[in-house]
Design an enzyme around this catalytic site. Structure first.
Site, PDB file in Angstrom:
ATOM      1  CG  HIS A  95       1.226  -5.976  -4.986  1.00 44.02           C
ATOM      2  ND1 HIS A  95       1.382  -4.770  -5.641  1.00 44.02           N
ATOM      3  CD2 HIS A  95       1.096  -5.684  -3.665  1.00 44.02           C
ATOM      4  CE1 HIS A  95       1.332  -3.784  -4.741  1.00 44.02           C
ATOM      5  NE2 HIS A  95       1.161  -4.311  -3.546  1.00 44.02           N
ATOM      6  CD  GLU A 132      -6.205  -3.942  -2.014  1.00 46.53           C
ATOM      7  OE1 GLU A 132      -6.769  -4.581  -1.101  1.00 46.53           O
ATOM      8  OE2 GLU A 132      -5.272  -3.132  -1.811  1.00 46.53           O
TER       9      GLU A 132
END
Ligand code: MN
Length: 407
Positions: free
Chosen positions: A127, A195
């Site tokens: 990411h 997440e």
């Protein structure tokens, strides 16, 4: 005996904790089992926890904090007594099952934790590389600090709500590329971030850092976490102090807190870190969790598509390292704090945990079967996250985390 499906996230091996109410009644602590919930307050009144030194009133609270604060020696006993009860058809407490056993369809699930402080990390290397490649320097996407410390920012706890909460597209300042100054309006780049969040289960003292090898004692369990983001607002405001209104309009968590004990069979050794971090971040037995994570995008036209398959283990930094780093300067943690992982992207296409990465900042739209496309989330669209681990027929999952943008 309650029949549950073998592919239920809420198997006998899981027993996650949450907060429920039924017919507008009082909120109580509950556990999930298959398609059902069991009310822990009523079970305690019926004597199920009589062998544990526990005040049953802790189950009549609107949040799990007081229960979690009793510590693992108590919460683990409660969990194992419930597991034994579920397998014990002869227990007389079952005769009162209409008081404590409800189908999940019949109940309302609430935000399980009164969240004190919320921190969002940035711990997936893929990411960080993807974002750095898009917005900074493709030849050098990671900032110099990234492999030396788990980068994070302090977020806002007041706007974190439970799955099922729907929300309005946020307004804010946006600076268009072809304009000199900013304009005010609704975000055009509404995004999700896949997440996981650790729920802190033990208070630490101010000015007493938690060592990396003790850090996991401070984690009660985990929830799925969607860090909703407005990319255009974020991009204009972030320099030099970091995320603010592009992030804090809304985040969302799954309703059931899955304990570290339930997740223990899914521990896998963490990746070798090169360069090795400073000694206070070096772990004896660092681990991640092998938990598959998926994201489905459902358009307002009713099309649903799997747009991300990632894994909780796609993280460079461990939760133990995050906790050690968070407290190394003397900062203290409290029961009910939330430490989110940061967007969990894998290193191949199809495993990216945000639309920013999936559509490469809007350059590669997602095509749906009805011919509609999306680069970011439109009004009326929904994002659903799920996660589970499975091993030797034992399945442990988090259920779903769903939010819809209001039209
Ligand atoms: Mn985030």
């Amino acid at each position: 005996m309650i029949e549950i499906s073998p592919d239920s996230d809420f198997s006998i091996h899981n027993i996650p904790f949450g907060i429920y109410s039924i017919d507008g009644g009082k909120k109580h602590v509950a556990i999930a089992y298959g398609d059902y919930i069991l009310d822990c307050y009523i079970l305690s009144k019926l004597g199920l926890f009589d062998s544990i030194d526990i005040d049953g009133e802790v189950f009549a609270k609107p949040f799990l904090n007081d229960f979690i604060g009793l510590g693992k020696s108590v919460t683990n006993r409660v969990r194992s007594d419930i597991q034994a009860f579920l397998l014990d058809d002869d227990n007389v407490i079952w005769e009162a099952q209409n008081q404590f056993l409800f189908h999940q369809n019949k109940v309302t699930l609430h935000l399980p934790i009164q969240i004190g402080d919320y921190t969002d990390f940035y711990s997936s290397e893929s990411h960080a590389r993807n974002v750095g490649t898009m917005f900074r320097d493709p030849s050098n996407p990671l900032l110099p600090n990234w492999k030396h410390l788990p980068v994070a920012y302090h977020g806002r706890a007041s706007s974190i709500f439970v799955s099922g909460t729907n929300f309005r597209r946020p307004l804010g300042q946006i600076k268009d590329l072809d304009q000199e100054g900013p304009r005010f309006g609704p975000t055009r780049k509404l995004d999700f971030e896949l997440e996981m969040a650790a729920v802190i289960g033990k208070k630490s003292e101010w000015q007493e850092p938690i060592s990396v090898d003790d850090a996991m004692d401070y984690v009660f369990g985990y929830v799925l976490f969607n860090d909703w983001s407005a990319r255009d607002i974020q991009q204009w405001e972030t320099a030099p102090l970091g995320p603010f209104l592009g992030k804090n309009f809304f985040s969302s968590i799954s309703p059931w807190v899955v304990t570290t004990e339930a997740l223990a069979p899914f521990q896998i050794k963490s990746k070798v870190q090169d360069p090795p971090p400073l000694p206070y971040l070096q772990e004896k037995d660092g681990f991640q969790y092998d938990v598959d994570l998926t994201v489905h995008f459902r358009t307002k036209e009713g099309q649903s598509k799997l747009i991300c398959q990632s894994n909780f283990s796609n993280l460079y930094w461990t939760v133990a390292q995050q906790i050690a780093h968070h407290t190394v300067n003397g900062c203290n943690l409290n029961v009910g704090d939330l430490l989110a992982s940061g967007t969990i992207s894998g290193d191949r296409e199809g495993s990216f945990g945000s639309l920013l990465e999936i559509t490469w900042s809007g350059n590669n739209p997602i095509l749906f079967e009805d011919g509609n496309t999306r680069t970011f989330v439109e009004d009326g669209d929904s994002i659903m996250m799920s996660g589970y681990g499975e091993q030797a027929g034992k399945r442990i999952g988090f259920g779903n985390l769903v939010n819809t943008v209001l039209e």
